[in-house]
Design a protein around this motif. Structure first.
Motif, PDB file in Angstrom:
ATOM      1  N   ALA A 187     -22.989  -6.398 -22.188  1.00 44.96           N
ATOM      2  CA  ALA A 187     -22.829  -6.016 -20.761  1.00 44.96           C
ATOM      3  C   ALA A 187     -23.770  -7.173 -19.782  1.00 44.96           C
ATOM      4  O   ALA A 187     -23.144  -7.547 -18.808  1.00 44.96           O
ATOM      5  CB  ALA A 187     -23.298  -4.707 -20.441  1.00 44.96           C
ATOM      6  N   LEU A 188     -24.625  -7.629 -20.366  1.00 51.02           N
ATOM      7  CA  LEU A 188     -25.398  -8.530 -19.754  1.00 51.02           C
ATOM      8  C   LEU A 188     -26.179  -9.745 -20.694  1.00 51.02           C
ATOM      9  O   LEU A 188     -26.827  -8.999 -21.680  1.00 51.02           O
ATOM     10  CB  LEU A 188     -26.801  -7.814 -18.951  1.00 51.02           C
ATOM     11  CG  LEU A 188     -27.817  -8.559 -18.038  1.00 51.02           C
ATOM     12  CD1 LEU A 188     -27.115  -9.216 -17.036  1.00 51.02           C
ATOM     13  CD2 LEU A 188     -28.778  -7.496 -17.716  1.00 51.02           C
ATOM     14  N   VAL A 189     -26.127 -10.683 -20.264  1.00 45.76           N
ATOM     15  CA  VAL A 189     -26.814 -11.914 -21.013  1.00 45.76           C
ATOM     16  C   VAL A 189     -27.994 -12.316 -20.308  1.00 45.76           C
ATOM     17  O   VAL A 189     -27.796 -12.632 -19.013  1.00 45.76           O
ATOM     18  CB  VAL A 189     -25.979 -12.992 -21.364  1.00 45.76           C
ATOM     19  CG1 VAL A 189     -26.667 -14.076 -22.118  1.00 45.76           C
ATOM     20  CG2 VAL A 189     -24.958 -12.648 -22.552  1.00 45.76           C
ATOM     21  N   LEU A 190     -29.049 -12.322 -20.842  1.00 43.70           N
ATOM     22  CA  LEU A 190     -30.461 -13.179 -20.070  1.00 43.70           C
ATOM     23  C   LEU A 190     -30.667 -14.290 -20.658  1.00 43.70           C
ATOM     24  O   LEU A 190     -30.777 -14.394 -21.743  1.00 43.70           O
ATOM     25  CB  LEU A 190     -31.481 -12.029 -20.093  1.00 43.70           C
ATOM     26  CG  LEU A 190     -31.515 -10.480 -19.664  1.00 43.70           C
ATOM     27  CD1 LEU A 190     -32.760  -9.881 -19.948  1.00 43.70           C
ATOM     28  CD2 LEU A 190     -31.167 -10.516 -18.262  1.00 43.70           C
ATOM     29  N   ASP A 191     -31.090 -15.130 -19.856  1.00 41.86           N
ATOM     30  CA  ASP A 191     -31.547 -16.672 -20.144  1.00 41.86           C
ATOM     31  C   ASP A 191     -32.661 -17.048 -19.273  1.00 41.86           C
ATOM     32  O   ASP A 191     -32.204 -17.533 -18.051  1.00 41.86           O
ATOM     33  CB  ASP A 191     -30.089 -17.544 -19.944  1.00 41.86           C
ATOM     34  CG  ASP A 191     -30.290 -18.868 -20.536  1.00 41.86           C
ATOM     35  OD1 ASP A 191     -31.260 -19.589 -20.092  1.00 41.86           O
ATOM     36  OD2 ASP A 191     -29.980 -19.356 -21.708  1.00 41.86           O
ATOM     37  N   VAL A 192     -33.658 -16.998 -19.660  1.00 46.91           N
ATOM     38  CA  VAL A 192     -35.008 -17.178 -19.026  1.00 46.91           C
ATOM     39  C   VAL A 192     -35.343 -18.533 -19.468  1.00 46.91           C
ATOM     40  O   VAL A 192     -36.215 -18.551 -20.741  1.00 46.91           O
ATOM     41  CB  VAL A 192     -35.913 -16.031 -18.844  1.00 46.91           C
ATOM     42  CG1 VAL A 192     -37.163 -16.449 -18.090  1.00 46.91           C
ATOM     43  CG2 VAL A 192     -35.094 -14.746 -18.520  1.00 46.91           C
ATOM     44  N   PHE A 193     -35.669 -19.597 -18.939  1.00 47.15           N
ATOM     45  CA  PHE A 193     -35.909 -20.811 -19.253  1.00 47.15           C
ATOM     46  C   PHE A 193     -35.482 -21.373 -20.721  1.00 47.15           C
ATOM     47  O   PHE A 193     -36.422 -21.722 -21.512  1.00 47.15           O
ATOM     48  CB  PHE A 193     -37.600 -20.718 -19.234  1.00 47.15           C
ATOM     49  CG  PHE A 193     -38.200 -20.487 -17.983  1.00 47.15           C
ATOM     50  CD1 PHE A 193     -38.008 -21.129 -16.780  1.00 47.15           C
ATOM     51  CD2 PHE A 193     -38.982 -19.593 -17.821  1.00 47.15           C
ATOM     52  CE1 PHE A 193     -38.557 -20.939 -15.540  1.00 47.15           C
ATOM     53  CE2 PHE A 193     -39.562 -19.009 -16.658  1.00 47.15           C
ATOM     54  CZ  PHE A 193     -39.369 -19.620 -15.618  1.00 47.15           C
ATOM     55  N   ALA A 194     -34.063 -21.128 -21.049  1.00 39.62           N
ATOM     56  CA  ALA A 194     -33.683 -21.231 -22.204  1.00 39.62           C
ATOM     57  C   ALA A 194     -32.455 -22.194 -22.274  1.00 39.62           C
ATOM     58  O   ALA A 194     -31.627 -22.062 -21.186  1.00 39.62           O
ATOM     59  CB  ALA A 194     -33.453 -19.930 -22.795  1.00 39.62           C
TER      60      ALA A 194
END
Length: 256
Positions: free
Chosen positions: A134-141
């Protein structure tokens, strides 16, 4: 999963480490993965609350979106700190933390009871079923938009956190660290041309930290490869407070 081993119908098997994560790489990650010192520095900074404004902005964005059914996938999850914050807010969701570094995966395995931790390479394909997220997180990646689109269910979102050009500018100048590309926002939009752009939240703060924390901020990212350990030790040994700029953008993109 059986007897702490993951097996698939094609006959592949992967042992679950005693620390609770599974390594899905077919070959060692090498120098591309964060080393133990970088991961430890990141954990210390995140545990200190220095980057709490980023966590709050990320959670606010994630909870404001209309999400379909599915899991939360954090690409380049590091210690799982941000993933855990989002899972605390999205209480019925489960999460998958992916990182190239086994040092990070060990910590992410302990970050949240609803979080599975895996060592994987975003460029080799995400170990997630089509449409399962449902959600993809991409933090400094790294950002593999094609893979993000594949794993997202229709109507799912990617939330990306990127540094602005003035992020940590005081440390960048003092230590000669690599500078953020001033055209990063334009390149990000180009990366997600197949998505529907959503809201963008800017986080801007001037932080006053002690010298040891300033050194950790420099040590926790890939810029640490561009400065000698001695220079970082000199910075950490200072007695005066250090002002640093926190400047990031949190952007959402929806899969059509």
């Amino acid at each position: 999963m059986e007897d702490r081993v993951l097996r698939c119908s094609a006959g592949h098997s992967f042992d679950i480490a005693r620390q609770g994560y599974v390594n899905l790489l077919s070959r060692p990650a090498g120098a591309a993965a964060d080393d133990a010192a970088m991961v430890a520095a990141r954990a210390d900074v995140l545990d200190s609350g220095t980057y709490t404004p980023i966590s709050r902005a990320l959670v606010a964005m994630a909870t404001s979106l209309a999400l379909p059914d599915g899991v939360v996938v954090d690409v380049g999850a590091g210690t799982g700190h941000y993933t855990a914050a989002v899972l605390d807010a999205l209480r019925k969701r489960h999460g998958v933390a992916l990182d190239l570094s086994a040092h990070a995966a060990r910590r992410a395995a302990r970050a949240h009871p609803r979080l599975a931790s895996m060592v994987a390479d975003v460029w080799a394909g995400l170990p997630v079923r089509d449409g399962a997220a449902a959600l993809v997180l991409d933090v400094f990646a790294p950002r593999n938009a094609e893979e993000f689109a594949r794993v997202l269910a229709p109507g799912g979102h990617v939330v990306v956190v990127t540094p602005a050009p003035d992020h940590l500018t005081e440390l960048v100048t003092a230590l000669g660290l690599p500078r953020v590309d001033p055209h990063k926002a334009e390149r990000l939009a180009q990366t997600f041309t197949g998505f529907v752009p959503g809201p963008v939240h800017s986080v801007r703060r001037t932080l006053t930290v002690d010298a040891a924390t300033a050194a950790l901020l420099a040590r926790m990212g890939p810029g640490a490869h561009h400065v000698t350990p001695e220079r970082l030790e000199d910075l950490a040994g200072g007695t005066d407070p250090v002002e640093v700029t926190l400047a990031v953008d949190v952007a959402a993109f929806r899969r059509g």
